[in-house]
Design a protein around this motif. Structure first.
Motif, PDB file in Angstrom:
ATOM      1  N   TYR A  90       0.839  -1.207   0.000  1.00 33.48           N
ATOM      2  CA  TYR A  90       0.000   0.000   0.000  1.00 33.48           C
ATOM      3  C   TYR A  90       0.871   1.253   0.000  1.00 33.48           C
ATOM      4  O   TYR A  90       0.803   2.084   0.920  1.00 33.48           O
ATOM      5  CB  TYR A  90      -0.944   0.029   1.210  1.00 33.48           C
ATOM      6  N   HIS A 151      -1.440 -12.006   1.299  1.00 39.76           N
ATOM      7  CA  HIS A 151      -2.240 -11.067   0.508  1.00 39.76           C
ATOM      8  C   HIS A 151      -2.773 -11.755  -0.750  1.00 39.76           C
ATOM      9  O   HIS A 151      -2.003 -12.355  -1.509  1.00 39.76           O
ATOM     10  CB  HIS A 151      -1.331  -9.890   0.121  1.00 39.76           C
ATOM     11  N   PRO A 231     -16.134  -2.202   3.063  1.00 34.72           N
ATOM     12  CA  PRO A 231     -17.522  -2.177   3.536  1.00 34.72           C
ATOM     13  C   PRO A 231     -18.385  -1.156   2.793  1.00 34.72           C
ATOM     14  O   PRO A 231     -19.618  -1.228   2.872  1.00 34.72           O
ATOM     15  CB  PRO A 231     -17.395  -1.790   5.015  1.00 34.72           C
ATOM     16  N   GLY A 233     -17.655  -0.715  -0.506  1.00 35.04           N
ATOM     17  CA  GLY A 233     -17.359  -1.020  -1.903  1.00 35.04           C
ATOM     18  C   GLY A 233     -16.529   0.108  -2.509  1.00 35.04           C
ATOM     19  O   GLY A 233     -16.682   0.441  -3.680  1.00 35.04           O
ATOM     20  N   ARG A 234     -15.689   0.698  -1.666  1.00 34.31           N
ATOM     21  CA  ARG A 234     -14.857   1.842  -2.048  1.00 34.31           C
ATOM     22  C   ARG A 234     -15.750   3.027  -2.442  1.00 34.31           C
ATOM     23  O   ARG A 234     -16.147   3.783  -1.572  1.00 34.31           O
ATOM     24  CB  ARG A 234     -13.887   1.453  -3.159  1.00 34.31           C
ATOM     25  N   ALA A 259     -22.516   6.089   6.374  1.00 35.69           N
ATOM     26  CA  ALA A 259     -21.351   5.249   6.722  1.00 35.69           C
ATOM     27  C   ALA A 259     -21.728   4.301   7.863  1.00 35.69           C
ATOM     28  O   ALA A 259     -21.430   3.109   7.824  1.00 35.69           O
ATOM     29  CB  ALA A 259     -20.174   6.131   7.119  1.00 35.69           C
ATOM     30  N   THR A 276     -12.953  -2.926   8.515  1.00 33.27           N
ATOM     31  CA  THR A 276     -11.868  -1.927   8.425  1.00 33.27           C
ATOM     32  C   THR A 276     -12.083  -0.929   7.282  1.00 33.27           C
ATOM     33  O   THR A 276     -11.462  -1.052   6.222  1.00 33.27           O
ATOM     34  CB  THR A 276     -10.486  -2.599   8.249  1.00 33.27           C
ATOM     35  N   PRO A 277     -12.948   0.060   7.468  1.00 29.03           N
ATOM     36  CA  PRO A 277     -13.101   1.102   6.434  1.00 29.03           C
ATOM     37  C   PRO A 277     -11.840   1.967   6.386  1.00 29.03           C
ATOM     38  O   PRO A 277     -11.163   2.130   7.401  1.00 29.03           O
ATOM     39  CB  PRO A 277     -14.289   1.929   6.952  1.00 29.03           C
ATOM     40  N   ARG A 280      -9.131   9.160   4.710  1.00 27.06           N
ATOM     41  CA  ARG A 280      -8.055  10.118   4.984  1.00 27.06           C
ATOM     42  C   ARG A 280      -8.634  11.377   5.610  1.00 27.06           C
ATOM     43  O   ARG A 280      -7.998  12.427   5.609  1.00 27.06           O
ATOM     44  CB  ARG A 280      -7.274  10.429   3.711  1.00 27.06           C
ATOM     45  N   HIS A 284     -14.479  11.624   8.913  1.00 25.69           N
ATOM     46  CA  HIS A 284     -14.977  10.312   8.509  1.00 25.69           C
ATOM     47  C   HIS A 284     -14.540   9.220   9.488  1.00 25.69           C
ATOM     48  O   HIS A 284     -15.278   8.273   9.734  1.00 25.69           O
ATOM     49  CB  HIS A 284     -14.503   9.977   7.089  1.00 25.69           C
TER      50      HIS A 284
HETATM   51  N1  LIG Z   1      -6.946  -8.166  -0.428  1.00 24.53           N
HETATM   52  C1  LIG Z   1      -6.837  -7.346   0.594  1.00 24.53           C
HETATM   53  O1  LIG Z   1      -6.098  -7.636   1.515  1.00 24.53           O
HETATM   54  C2  LIG Z   1      -7.638  -6.072   0.626  1.00 24.53           C
HETATM   55  C3  LIG Z   1      -8.334  -5.643  -0.515  1.00 24.53           C
HETATM   56  C4  LIG Z   1      -9.086  -4.477  -0.414  1.00 24.53           C
HETATM   57  C5  LIG Z   1      -9.109  -3.758   0.778  1.00 24.53           C
HETATM   58  N2  LIG Z   1      -8.391  -4.178   1.855  1.00 24.53           N
HETATM   59  C6  LIG Z   1      -8.397  -3.402   3.141  1.00 24.53           C
HETATM   60  O2  LIG Z   1      -9.717  -2.927   3.395  1.00 24.53           O
HETATM   61  C7  LIG Z   1      -9.675  -1.516   3.599  1.00 24.53           C
HETATM   62  C8  LIG Z   1     -10.998  -0.879   3.213  1.00 24.53           C
HETATM   63  O3  LIG Z   1     -11.266  -1.028   1.844  1.00 24.53           O
HETATM   64  P1  LIG Z   1     -11.138   0.176   0.773  1.00 24.53           P
HETATM   65  O4  LIG Z   1     -10.211   1.220   1.292  1.00 24.53           O
HETATM   66  O5  LIG Z   1     -10.813  -0.460  -0.518  1.00 24.53           O
HETATM   67  O6  LIG Z   1     -12.607   0.723   0.624  1.00 24.53           O
HETATM   68  P2  LIG Z   1     -13.746   1.264   1.628  1.00 24.53           P
HETATM   69  O7  LIG Z   1     -13.267   1.335   3.034  1.00 24.53           O
HETATM   70  O8  LIG Z   1     -14.973   0.453   1.306  1.00 24.53           O
HETATM   71  O9  LIG Z   1     -14.022   2.719   1.070  1.00 24.53           O
HETATM   72  C9  LIG Z   1     -13.121   3.771   1.210  1.00 24.53           C
HETATM   73  C10 LIG Z   1     -13.797   5.006   0.610  1.00 24.53           C
HETATM   74  O10 LIG Z   1     -14.894   5.411   1.455  1.00 24.53           O
HETATM   75  C11 LIG Z   1     -14.737   6.785   1.792  1.00 24.53           C
HETATM   76  N3  LIG Z   1     -15.200   6.960   3.194  1.00 24.53           N
HETATM   77  C12 LIG Z   1     -14.680   6.383   4.304  1.00 24.53           C
HETATM   78  N4  LIG Z   1     -15.388   6.738   5.402  1.00 24.53           N
HETATM   79  C13 LIG Z   1     -16.375   7.573   4.966  1.00 24.53           C
HETATM   80  C14 LIG Z   1     -17.422   8.276   5.621  1.00 24.53           C
HETATM   81  N5  LIG Z   1     -17.613   8.178   6.947  1.00 24.53           N
HETATM   82  N6  LIG Z   1     -18.245   9.065   4.874  1.00 24.53           N
HETATM   83  C15 LIG Z   1     -18.060   9.160   3.530  1.00 24.53           C
HETATM   84  N7  LIG Z   1     -17.079   8.517   2.845  1.00 24.53           N
HETATM   85  C16 LIG Z   1     -16.244   7.726   3.558  1.00 24.53           C
HETATM   86  C17 LIG Z   1     -13.268   7.080   1.650  1.00 24.53           C
HETATM   87  O11 LIG Z   1     -13.090   8.431   1.300  1.00 24.53           O
HETATM   88  P3  LIG Z   1     -12.323   9.490   2.287  1.00 24.53           P
HETATM   89  O12 LIG Z   1     -10.887   9.124   2.279  1.00 24.53           O
HETATM   90  O13 LIG Z   1     -12.639  10.775   1.629  1.00 24.53           O
HETATM   91  O14 LIG Z   1     -12.963   9.334   3.636  1.00 24.53           O
HETATM   92  C18 LIG Z   1     -12.871   6.174   0.480  1.00 24.53           C
HETATM   93  O15 LIG Z   1     -13.142   6.796  -0.756  1.00 24.53           O
HETATM   94  C19 LIG Z   1      -8.476  -1.103   2.751  1.00 24.53           C
HETATM   95  O16 LIG Z   1      -8.048   0.191   3.036  1.00 24.53           O
HETATM   96  C20 LIG Z   1      -7.484  -2.194   3.073  1.00 24.53           C
HETATM   97  O17 LIG Z   1      -6.867  -1.943   4.320  1.00 24.53           O
HETATM   98  C21 LIG Z   1      -7.667  -5.336   1.806  1.00 24.53           C
END
Ligand SMILES: NC(=O)c1ccc[n+]([C@@H]2O[C@H](COP(=O)([O-])OP(=O)(O)OC[C@H]3O[C@@H](n4cnc5c(N)ncnc54)[C@H](OP(=O)(O)O)[C@@H]3O)[C@@H](O)[C@H]2O)c1
Length: 312
Positions: A90, A151, A231, A233-234, A259, A276-277, A280, A284
């Motif tokens: 990352y 991974h 959680p 879906g990004r 959220a 784990t959402p 940055r 949030h």
């Molecule tokens: N294969 C693997 O091991 C794998 C694969 C995928 C993910 N992961 C782990 O899972 C974590 C989470 O997945 P992800 O980062 O892909 O996606 P996610 O957590 O589903 O979504 C992140 C997005 O949501 C926004 N967000 C977060 N909190 C918010 C809130 N309270 N209100 C509005 N928007 C919000 C963030 O924007 P802002 O920054 O603007 O808040 C960002 O654009 C990763 O960071 C990683 O650690 C692991």
């Protein structure tokens, strides 16, 4: 003193995080204890909301913004969070998070979950894998590390084999494997049946529930902890609810934002240990940690939540 709800409303209106010590926001939530789940087979409890670090977080780290990373991590810890999910791949996330947390003196308050993957072209060189593990110990300044996962199921025989050795040597407390690719779920199942895993990491969201059928029941049967990735879906769920207000009945479950709606949906599945959402933005992180408090939906309400999202 300001309530968490007012903080989120005002921050959102201002478009920036208000300069308020997030620890002060705990006061209005003192009636709600932090929800925790045990790692199966242990008495170790983890808060149900953690912090991810790919995409948005790693972008911030990639900009070298140590102050911003520090604010996020300190807010997360002040709000009661512990599980921080990262990976050597990352970008700068693992290195900068380790450095900043040590400088702020909060590194020992975090549950560090990182990953291993040196498999290129399908196979992993054990020497390179050991070097990557040592780099993670060095970057995070901790030994043992709490959790290291293979991974994306890459070269599991070599890489999980190495992690088992590190666990036997007490250099890592828990081990596991991750995937967020539906095409790998069959392999994931086989590995969950065959290997002594402590954790899996997998995608799960209100509009992405395939893993409820076989993987979650298997995790429960085998006593494997589940870290939920993506959680929201990004960006997928944000697009879906854009312009829509929360339904009134969400307040009955102490849900004050979309959220929290999405996170409480994931948390309320009994197989899930930690969600784990990633973010940055301080506001949030505060918002997301709010999902670790208050009432959780039951099965009937979970169905209602799904129907509501499908109707948008
Ligand atoms: N294969 C693997 O091991 C794998 C694969 C995928 C993910 N992961 C782990 O899972 C974590 C989470 O997945 P992800 O980062 O892909 O996606 P996610 O957590 O589903 O979504 C992140 C997005 O949501 C926004 N967000 C977060 N909190 C918010 C809130 N309270 N209100 C509005 N928007 C919000 C963030 O924007 P802002 O920054 O603007 O808040 C960002 O654009 C990763 O960071 C990683 O650690 C692991």
């Amino acid at each position: 003193m300001i309530t968490r709800r007012d903080y989120l409303r005002l921050s959102s209106a201002a478009g920036v995080a208000l300069a308020i010590d997030p620890a002060l926001l705990m006061a209005d939530d003192s009636r709600h204890a932090l929800i925790t789940r045990a790692i199966p087979g242990t008495s170790e409890q983890l808060p149900v909301v953690g912090l991810g670090s790919s995409a948005s977080f790693s972008r911030m780290a990639g900009e070298g913004d140590a102050a911003a990373v520090g604010k996020i991590l300190k807010t997360f810890v002040q709000q009661g969070g512990t599980v921080f999910d990262t990976a050597p791949s990352y970008g700068e996330a693992e290195r900068l998070a380790g450095k900043v947390a040590q400088k702020a003196g909060i590194d020992n308050q975090l549950f560090w979950a990182t990953k291993l993957n040196v498999a290129s072209g399908g196979s992993a060189d054990p020497i390179a894998a050991r070097a990557q593990l040592e780099q993670s110990f060095d970057r995070l300044g901790r030994s043992p590390l709490d959790l290291i996962q293979v991974h994306n199921l890459s070269d599991v025989p070599i890489q999980l084999g190495l992690l088992k050795e590190y666990r036997d040597d007490r250099r890592v407390r828990y081990i596991g494997v991750t995937t967020t690719f539906a095409g790998q779920y069959g392999d994931l199942e086989r590995i969950m049946r065959a290997e002594p895993l402590d954790f899996i990491g997998i995608d799960y969201a209100i509009d992405n529930r395939t893993m409820e059928k076989r993987i979650f029941p298997l995790a429960q049967e085998r006593g494997i902890a589940v870290l939920v990735y993506q959680p929201f879906g990004r960006t997928r769920l944000w697009q879906r609810v854009e312009g829509h207000a929360l339904p009134d009945w969400a307040a009955e479950y102490d849900i004050a934002s979309w959220a929290q709606f999405f996170l409480k949906f994931a948390i309320s599945h009994p197989a899930v240990t930690v969600v784990t959402p990633a973010s940055r933005r301080v506001r949030h992180v505060v918002d997301n940690m709010g999902a670790a408090r208050g009432r959780l939906p039951d099965e009937a309400v979970r169905d209602r939540m799904i129907r509501h999202i499908e109707s948008l």
